[in-house]
Design a protein around this motif. Structure first.
Motif, PDB file in Angstrom:
ATOM      1  N   ARG A  71      91.455  20.406  70.537  1.00 25.66           N
ATOM      2  CA  ARG A  71      91.315  21.110  71.801  1.00 25.66           C
ATOM      3  C   ARG A  71      90.904  22.569  71.562  1.00 25.66           C
ATOM      4  NH1 ARG A  71      89.625  21.041  76.759  1.00 25.66           N
ATOM      5  NH2 ARG A  71      90.945  22.105  78.290  1.00 25.66           N
ATOM      6  N   ASP A 114      89.066  23.662  69.162  1.00 29.28           N
ATOM      7  CA  ASP A 114      87.622  23.656  68.873  1.00 29.28           C
ATOM      8  C   ASP A 114      86.803  23.500  70.148  1.00 29.28           C
ATOM      9  OD1 ASP A 114      87.544  24.117  66.162  1.00 29.28           O
ATOM     10  OD2 ASP A 114      88.027  22.038  65.690  1.00 29.28           O
ATOM     11  N   GLU A 115      87.239  22.584  71.003  1.00 25.77           N
ATOM     12  CA  GLU A 115      86.534  22.365  72.275  1.00 25.77           C
ATOM     13  C   GLU A 115      86.460  23.655  73.083  1.00 25.77           C
ATOM     14  OE1 GLU A 115      88.007  17.832  73.344  1.00 25.77           O
ATOM     15  OE2 GLU A 115      88.435  19.472  74.716  1.00 25.77           O
ATOM     16  N   GLU A 150      84.273  26.385  71.722  1.00 26.39           N
ATOM     17  CA  GLU A 150      82.892  26.052  72.027  1.00 26.39           C
ATOM     18  C   GLU A 150      82.578  26.401  73.481  1.00 26.39           C
ATOM     19  OE1 GLU A 150      79.263  24.282  70.726  1.00 26.39           O
ATOM     20  OE2 GLU A 150      81.114  24.427  69.582  1.00 26.39           O
TER      21      GLU A 150
END
Lengths: 276, 344
Positions: free
Chosen positions: B140, B142-143, B146
């Motif tokens: 999460r 990383d998401e 991004e």
């Protein structure tokens, strides 16, 4: 992780729960999680560890080489007498940092965010105290290491040395709650440090850390004898040097630790509830 | 309202509770009904009513000290109201705060991310507190990095972040679980225009994923840009509510400010400009400033400039500006926004 996997996972509705489910042992898990945060922060700012690295070495050097000859007739004898007590003193002084850090977090608004999470109210406090245990471990390692370097030798066995270290850590952990309470009561982080030191000075120096109790004036002897720090220092000495018998001071130290914890942890938690 | 509704939701009925109950039943994401809060002598909130439907972005607009932060603190379970009802996701914030906490994300005025941790570490730390497990938390994080444009800075310490990056990371923490309701207290205060734009994009993307957002702001432009519903607070009272368009039609659109140089005949110029634009200008004689409403930006500006030129008026400054919070307050209350008041 590559971008393509990220985006497929993003679209997966089951990837992230939209709300946390209650889990067992939540207080323990959250406290450990927050201890990890505090630990991570300490590791990132090694200069925060000066009080448990450089400071005990300086104290040892000053006391042993400056005063040791006059007090004990030999710097080596004095080192044997002083080092276990310095270990206790360093940990007591270091415990004030917890209150300062907590006060900083509250001022920054971090605790508002904690409180908007479904976690136990006391978890941030417990986590912070647990995370700062690393400071005690560093303090003990440095004190013993430096002591050995300049000639300190234990008169017992490694097991009793380990017991001494654990006892000092337990004492420090319980004493930390005094610092937490101070951190909750004052307005500025600087004031938490100042007040913490003010409380710790009579506790650490009002002991037989530097000289035997019977050389002190009567009124001071009275204070030294009831001071919990004295018992911790005597217990550390007994466990590391082998004289006198350790059981009495160890028992008193454990009792005092329990009293400190039972009195100050609830006070700190309730001050925290009122504050935030 | 009926008897059984009160039985079910409100054992101690108060006059406002009925509306709140009905709204909650209709599935409103946020309900405030007769909400009041005093701090000593200061009334922070004075009987505020507000209903925000699910998926909406509601802008709570007002100057410092209007009660915006108090409203957010009550809704996010940080402060208890003195009276009135507050429901989030249909749940009473005073009766079941833990259940509310499971549904909300909160981002306060001060960023709470840790300077000496990296962006990813900050997100992971908070993710674990939400019990989403180490691996899910990492994924999460990383998401979100991004999505919030922080992927390149993921492994940098927050200490090195700009103000806008720090604020976006802080918002990402509040959005770790895609909460049902997100509270943002002045998310762009103290940010430069570029960072402000970045934050707006992030907030819009969160709302696009179905989260209901309540944000407080001092800037009409911000509420206009993000919100589908605007509520204006003043001295703890709700003084206006509606869509951004409704609010703007009430205060008019852009304005042209003309500042006269020298001694400048302010009254004469104001009369002349009134004829040009066909509306009554606001006059600040002390500052030699005349402010005229605009129908069509280019034509009106052209007409105004030509009239000033033809009449040989000595002009120091001319500017087209968007309506501000002050204009809202002037039109709704007849007084300015009084921005210097102590914060609630």
């Amino acid at each position: 992780m590559s971008t393509s996997t990220t985006s497929t996972r993003l679209s997966d509705p089951h990837a992230i729960p939209d709300r946390p489910e209650p889990r067992p042992f939540a207080l323990v898990r959250h406290s450990l999680q927050l201890a990890r945060r505090s630990l991570l922060k300490t590791m990132r700012t090694p200069e925060q560890l000066l009080d448990v690295t450089l400071q005990p070495m300086i104290f040892i050097a000053i006391f042993v080489y400056l005063l040791g000859g006059a007090i004990a007739g030999s710097t080596h004898d004095y080192l044997q007498f002083l080092l276990p007590a310095i270990m206790v003193q360093t940990i007591m002084m270091s415990s004030t940092v917890t209150g300062t850090n907590l006060n900083t977090d509250i001022k920054k608004g971090v605790f508002d965010r904690f409180r908007s999470l479904p976690i136990a109210r006391s978890a941030p406090l417990i986590g912070s105290v647990l995370g700062d245990l690393i400071r005690f471990v560093v303090a003990i390692t440095v004190t013993l290491g430096f002591g050995y370097l300049i000639g300190f030798r234990i008169g017992t066995d490694p097991l009793q040395l380990l017991a001494a270290c654990l006892l000092v850590i337990v004492f420090g952990f319980c004493l930390s709650w005094v610092s937490v309470l101070i951190g909750m009561l004052v307005r500025e982080p600087g004031a938490a440090t100042g007040l913490g030191f003010l409380v710790m000075f009579p506790l650490t120096f009002g002991t037989n850390m530097m000289v035997p109790t019977d050389t002190l004036p009567g009124w001071l002897q009275a204070w030294v004898k009831i001071n919990p720090a004295t018992h911790a220092m005597e217990a550390a000495r007994a466990l590391m040097l082998g004289t006198p018998d350790a059981s009495g001071p160890v028992l008193k130290t454990l009792l005092w630790s329990a009293v400190l914890l039972v009195v100050f942890a609830p006070l700190a938690v309730s001050a925290y509830r009122r504050r935030t | 309202m009926t008897e059984n509704v009160i039985d079910r939701w409100s054992p101690a009925p108060d006059p406002a509770a009925g509306e709140a109950v009905t709204a909650a039943r209709d599935g409103a994401a946020i309900v405030m009904a007769g909400l009041s809060k005093r701090y000593g002598d200061v009334t922070a909130l004075d009987g505020v009513d507000l209903v925000v439907p699910p998926g909406a972005v509601c802008g709570l607009l007002g100057p410092n000290g209007a009660g915006k932060t108090t409203a957010v603190r009550i809704l996010s379970t940080l402060t208890r109201p003195d009276s009135g009802t507050a429901l989030v996701g249909g749940i009473d914030v005073t009766r079941d705060p833990d259940e509310v906490r499971r549904r909300i994300g909160v981002t306060g005025q001060r960023t709470t991310v840790d300077d000496i941790l990296t962006g990813r570490e900050n997100l992971e730390t908070w993710g674990r507190l939400y019990h989403i497990g180490v691996r899910t938390a990492r994924r999460r994080a990383d998401e979100l990095l991004e999505q919030f444009g922080l992927a390149d800075a993921a492994t940098r310490m927050v200490r090195q972040y700009s103000g806008g990056m720090r604020r976006r990371l802080d918002l990402a923490v509040g959005f770790l679980l895609r909460p049902q309701v997100l509270f943002l207290d002045e998310p762009t205060t103290a940010l430069d225009p570029h960072s402000r734009n970045e934050v707006w994009q992030v907030v819009a993307s969160m709302a696009a994923q179905g989260t209901t957002v309540l944000l407080t702001t001092q800037y009409l432009e911000e509420a206009d840009r993000l919100a589908s519903q605007i509520a204006v607070l003043d001295h703890g009272r709700m003084i206006a509510q509606g869509t951004p368009d409704e609010l703007k039609s009430r205060i008019g659109g852009h304005r042209i400010d003309v500042v006269l140089g020298g001694d400048g005949a302010v009254a004469r110029t104001a009369r002349g400009l009134a004829r040009v634009v066909g509306a009554e200008p606001e006059v600040d004689a002390a500052a030699s400033r005349i402010s005229v409403p605009v129908r069509d930006q280019v034509t009106t500006l052209h007409d105004v400039m030509r009239w000033l030129h033809d009449n040989e008026v000595e002009v120091e400054d001319v500017a087209v500006r968007r309506p501000t919070l002050d204009d809202v307050f002037l039109s709704v209350t007849g007084h300015g926004a009084d921005v210097g008041r102590a914060a609630a």
